[in-house]
Design a protein around this motif. Structure first.
Motif, PDB file in Angstrom:
ATOM      1  N   SER A  53      26.507  50.441  41.371  1.00 50.14           N
ATOM      2  CA  SER A  53      27.024  49.197  40.811  1.00 50.14           C
ATOM      3  C   SER A  53      26.871  49.188  39.299  1.00 50.14           C
ATOM      4  CB  SER A  53      26.273  48.002  41.406  1.00 50.14           C
ATOM      5  OG  SER A  53      26.651  46.805  40.751  1.00 50.14           O
ATOM      6  N   LEU A  54      27.909  48.715  38.608  1.00 50.82           N
ATOM      7  CA  LEU A  54      27.886  48.598  37.152  1.00 50.82           C
ATOM      8  C   LEU A  54      27.621  47.166  36.704  1.00 50.82           C
ATOM      9  CD1 LEU A  54      30.915  50.886  36.184  1.00 50.82           C
ATOM     10  CD2 LEU A  54      28.501  51.502  36.390  1.00 50.82           C
ATOM     11  N   GLY A  55      27.266  46.306  37.658  1.00 46.60           N
ATOM     12  CA  GLY A  55      26.966  44.925  37.304  1.00 46.60           C
ATOM     13  C   GLY A  55      28.200  44.059  37.218  1.00 46.60           C
TER      14      GLY A  55
ATOM     15  N   SER B 247      31.323  41.985  35.623  1.00 44.26           N
ATOM     16  CA  SER B 247      32.316  42.354  34.606  1.00 44.26           C
ATOM     17  C   SER B 247      32.249  41.487  33.353  1.00 44.26           C
ATOM     18  CB  SER B 247      33.732  42.300  35.201  1.00 44.26           C
ATOM     19  OG  SER B 247      34.019  41.008  35.687  1.00 44.26           O
ATOM     20  N   LEU B 248      31.452  40.413  33.367  1.00 45.38           N
ATOM     21  CA  LEU B 248      31.258  39.597  32.166  1.00 45.38           C
ATOM     22  C   LEU B 248      29.839  39.694  31.623  1.00 45.38           C
ATOM     23  CD1 LEU B 248      33.252  36.316  32.943  1.00 45.38           C
ATOM     24  CD2 LEU B 248      33.942  38.262  31.561  1.00 45.38           C
ATOM     25  N   ASN B 249      29.067  40.659  32.124  1.00 48.42           N
ATOM     26  CA  ASN B 249      27.686  40.822  31.678  1.00 48.42           C
ATOM     27  C   ASN B 249      27.627  41.720  30.439  1.00 48.42           C
ATOM     28  OD1 ASN B 249      24.947  41.043  31.357  1.00 48.42           O
ATOM     29  ND2 ASN B 249      24.561  42.103  33.284  1.00 48.42           N
ATOM     30  N   PHE B 250      27.954  41.137  29.290  1.00 50.32           N
ATOM     31  CA  PHE B 250      27.963  41.888  28.032  1.00 50.32           C
ATOM     32  C   PHE B 250      26.579  41.816  27.388  1.00 50.32           C
ATOM     33  CE2 PHE B 250      32.448  40.857  28.682  1.00 50.32           C
ATOM     34  CZ  PHE B 250      33.068  42.058  28.381  1.00 50.32           C
ATOM     35  N   THR B 251      25.601  42.479  28.011  1.00 49.42           N
ATOM     36  CA  THR B 251      24.248  42.521  27.471  1.00 49.42           C
ATOM     37  C   THR B 251      23.840  43.975  27.273  1.00 49.42           C
ATOM     38  OG1 THR B 251      23.254  42.506  29.683  1.00 49.42           O
ATOM     39  CG2 THR B 251      23.598  40.367  28.612  1.00 49.42           C
ATOM     40  N   PRO B 252      22.989  44.253  26.281  1.00 53.74           N
ATOM     41  CA  PRO B 252      22.560  45.632  26.032  1.00 53.74           C
ATOM     42  C   PRO B 252      21.871  46.271  27.235  1.00 53.74           C
ATOM     43  CG  PRO B 252      21.999  44.248  24.165  1.00 53.74           C
ATOM     44  CD  PRO B 252      22.465  43.328  25.263  1.00 53.74           C
ATOM     45  N   SER B 253      21.070  45.507  27.971  1.00 54.59           N
ATOM     46  CA  SER B 253      20.320  46.081  29.097  1.00 54.59           C
ATOM     47  C   SER B 253      21.253  46.647  30.156  1.00 54.59           C
ATOM     48  CB  SER B 253      19.389  45.028  29.711  1.00 54.59           C
ATOM     49  OG  SER B 253      20.114  43.885  30.134  1.00 54.59           O
ATOM     50  N   GLN B 254      22.294  45.880  30.515  1.00 50.85           N
ATOM     51  CA  GLN B 254      23.247  46.372  31.513  1.00 50.85           C
ATOM     52  C   GLN B 254      24.085  47.507  30.953  1.00 50.85           C
ATOM     53  OE1 GLN B 254      23.571  45.228  34.912  1.00 50.85           O
ATOM     54  NE2 GLN B 254      24.595  47.209  34.902  1.00 50.85           N
ATOM     55  N   ALA B 255      24.498  47.380  29.686  1.00 49.68           N
ATOM     56  CA  ALA B 255      25.323  48.420  29.063  1.00 49.68           C
ATOM     57  C   ALA B 255      24.578  49.750  29.018  1.00 49.68           C
ATOM     58  CB  ALA B 255      25.739  47.993  27.664  1.00 49.68           C
TER      59      ALA B 255
ATOM     60  N   LYS C 255      22.250  50.839  31.030  1.00 50.91           N
ATOM     61  CA  LYS C 255      22.229  51.399  32.386  1.00 50.91           C
ATOM     62  C   LYS C 255      23.562  52.074  32.708  1.00 50.91           C
ATOM     63  CE  LYS C 255      19.051  47.927  34.299  1.00 50.91           C
ATOM     64  NZ  LYS C 255      18.941  46.779  35.230  1.00 50.91           N
ATOM     65  N   ASN C 256      24.650  51.395  32.359  1.00 48.68           N
ATOM     66  CA  ASN C 256      25.978  51.929  32.664  1.00 48.68           C
ATOM     67  C   ASN C 256      26.293  53.182  31.845  1.00 48.68           C
ATOM     68  OD1 ASN C 256      26.203  49.732  34.349  1.00 48.68           O
ATOM     69  ND2 ASN C 256      27.627  48.602  33.048  1.00 48.68           N
ATOM     70  N   ILE C 257      25.890  53.177  30.579  1.00 53.95           N
ATOM     71  CA  ILE C 257      26.088  54.361  29.723  1.00 53.95           C
ATOM     72  C   ILE C 257      25.365  55.561  30.323  1.00 53.95           C
ATOM     73  CG2 ILE C 257      25.487  55.390  27.486  1.00 53.95           C
ATOM     74  CD1 ILE C 257      25.948  52.540  26.290  1.00 53.95           C
ATOM     75  N   ASP C 258      24.128  55.342  30.779  1.00 56.60           N
ATOM     76  CA  ASP C 258      23.353  56.431  31.374  1.00 56.60           C
ATOM     77  C   ASP C 258      24.051  56.986  32.611  1.00 56.60           C
ATOM     78  OD1 ASP C 258      20.886  58.025  31.385  1.00 56.60           O
ATOM     79  OD2 ASP C 258      20.465  56.994  33.265  1.00 56.60           O
ATOM     80  N   LEU C 259      24.631  56.092  33.431  1.00 54.04           N
ATOM     81  CA  LEU C 259      25.389  56.548  34.599  1.00 54.04           C
ATOM     82  C   LEU C 259      26.604  57.377  34.165  1.00 54.04           C
ATOM     83  CD1 LEU C 259      25.301  53.316  36.810  1.00 54.04           C
ATOM     84  CD2 LEU C 259      24.126  55.459  37.283  1.00 54.04           C
ATOM     85  N   GLY C 260      27.258  56.950  33.088  1.00 53.93           N
ATOM     86  CA  GLY C 260      28.414  57.688  32.582  1.00 53.93           C
ATOM     87  C   GLY C 260      28.045  59.048  32.024  1.00 53.93           C
ATOM     88  N   LEU C 261      26.915  59.123  31.342  1.00 53.05           N
ATOM     89  CA  LEU C 261      26.470  60.394  30.785  1.00 53.05           C
ATOM     90  C   LEU C 261      26.163  61.423  31.875  1.00 53.05           C
ATOM     91  CD1 LEU C 261      24.096  59.058  27.975  1.00 53.05           C
ATOM     92  CD2 LEU C 261      26.204  60.374  27.605  1.00 53.05           C
ATOM     93  N   LYS C 262      25.774  60.934  33.057  1.00 53.40           N
ATOM     94  CA  LYS C 262      25.405  61.826  34.161  1.00 53.40           C
ATOM     95  C   LYS C 262      26.533  61.998  35.188  1.00 53.40           C
ATOM     96  CE  LYS C 262      20.559  60.390  33.803  1.00 53.40           C
ATOM     97  NZ  LYS C 262      19.468  59.624  34.468  1.00 53.40           N
ATOM     98  N   ALA C 263      27.650  61.290  35.015  1.00 58.16           N
ATOM     99  CA  ALA C 263      28.723  61.302  36.022  1.00 58.16           C
ATOM    100  C   ALA C 263      29.325  62.697  36.184  1.00 58.16           C
ATOM    101  CB  ALA C 263      29.803  60.296  35.648  1.00 58.16           C
ATOM    102  N   LYS C 264      29.681  63.029  37.419  1.00 60.36           N
ATOM    103  CA  LYS C 264      30.327  64.302  37.741  1.00 60.36           C
ATOM    104  C   LYS C 264      31.778  64.019  38.169  1.00 60.36           C
ATOM    105  CE  LYS C 264      26.455  66.529  37.138  1.00 60.36           C
ATOM    106  NZ  LYS C 264      26.254  67.340  35.907  1.00 60.36           N
ATOM    107  N   PRO C 265      32.703  64.853  37.723  1.00 56.99           N
ATOM    108  CA  PRO C 265      34.114  64.602  38.068  1.00 56.99           C
ATOM    109  C   PRO C 265      34.477  65.110  39.451  1.00 56.99           C
ATOM    110  CG  PRO C 265      33.971  66.553  36.705  1.00 56.99           C
ATOM    111  CD  PRO C 265      32.567  66.008  36.812  1.00 56.99           C
TER     112      PRO C 265
END
Length: 297
Positions: free
Chosen positions: A270-272, A274-282, A284-294
């Motif tokens: 879960s990315l949280g 869609s209106l949660n524009f906070t650094p803490s959630q962002a 977490k999501n960035i870290d998931l993106g950095l580790k994502a596999k295609p």
């Protein structure tokens, strides 16, 4: 030629920033960038040479960089005054004017790649492509990029000339067909903010009219995206099978279908909200993106 396609998803777009940093750190670079909704925001940054600044922007994001909350009482009161002819009604629950300033402060001075985004003329229902070319300055497209993010009822629509425009995701979640009309890429990378082949379910909070509008659009956009991507994957599969048999497939206009090399990056958690524009959630999501596999399509 390499094409980067970015879907919508509001604050979940921080996941895309993580994937983009991963790609660009590996030496991969897009020649053409296209995005819808938050994908248009991220795409505009990438297309103006700011790909490696995206995660920094998202790590420091705050709601007041995106919108101002008007509140239920004010919105209701202005609607009543509008009905008696005293004031104009608010057209969105949130004032999205801060997003214009955020874009002006963070975009590069010119496009380093061709760029596409799209919005919908709410009067006619027509999907409208907006295009910036390599070497052009991006400032005359800021309102078009913001229009692409304007979730109906949640954010104010945006005027483009005399027309009122809203989120392009209402009609197209991924602008695959638009871009493929103009280019013959050697590789396509698609980054989504929701899983294509879902193996988990997000429970959506419903407490007020904003949640209902936002969640309804989330569901609608998910269906549009999956339909577009399934069709792309189906045609790609048919072309590959035909090529193995020495058969050439053409569309109705006689253009030969191409077998595209395509990779999809999608979240598996879960990315949280869609209106949660906070650094803490962002973060977490960035870290998931950095580790994502295609996955290959």
């Amino acid at each position: 030629m390499k094409i980067l396609l970015l879907s919508g998803g509001g604050a979940k777009g921080s996941f895309q920033a993580g994937v983009i940093e991963q790609l660009y750190n590996s030496g991969w670079k897009a020649d053409v960038v296209a995005g819808i909704s938050v994908g248009a925001l991220n795409g505009a940054m990438v297309a103006t040479g700011r790909a490696m600044r995206l995660t920094g922007l998202w790590r420091n994001i705050s709601p007041d960089m995106v919108y101002k909350e008007r509140g239920k009482l004010r919105t209701g009161w202005r609607f009543l005054l509008h009905k008696v002819g005293l004031k104009k009604a608010d057209l969105g629950y949130y004032d999205n004017s801060p997003l214009f300033d955020t874009l002006r402060l963070n975009l590069g001075n010119k496009y380093s790649t061709d760029f596409y985004c799209g919005s919908v003329d709410i009067s006619t229902g027509e999907y409208v492509d907006h295009r910036g070319f390599r070497g052009m300055v991006p400032w005359n497209m800021i309102n078009k990029v913001v229009a692409s993010t304007a979730i109906p009822l949640v954010f104010d629509p945006v005027y483009i000339g005399e027309e009122v425009h809203v989120d392009g995701g209402v009609r197209h979640m991924n602008p695959i067909s638009t871009v493929l009309r103009h280019y013959e890429p050697s590789e396509i990378v698609i980054i989504t903010c929701s899983p294509y082949k879902r193996d988990w379910q997000t429970e959506r909070r419903v407490t007020d009219i904003v949640d209902i509008a936002k969640n309804s659009l989330d569901i609608l956009l998910g269906e549009i995206f999956e339909k577009d991507l399934r069709e792309f994957e189906r045609i790609n599969h048919l072309v590959r099978q035909a090529n193995k048999q020495g058969v050439v497939l053409k569309n109705r206009s006689g253009k030969i279908y191409t077998d595209y090399t395509a990779r999809l990056y999608q979240p598996h958690d879960s990315l949280g909200d869609s209106l949660n524009f906070t650094p803490s959630q962002a973060i977490k999501n960035i870290d998931l993106g950095l580790k994502a596999k295609p996955i290959e399509l």
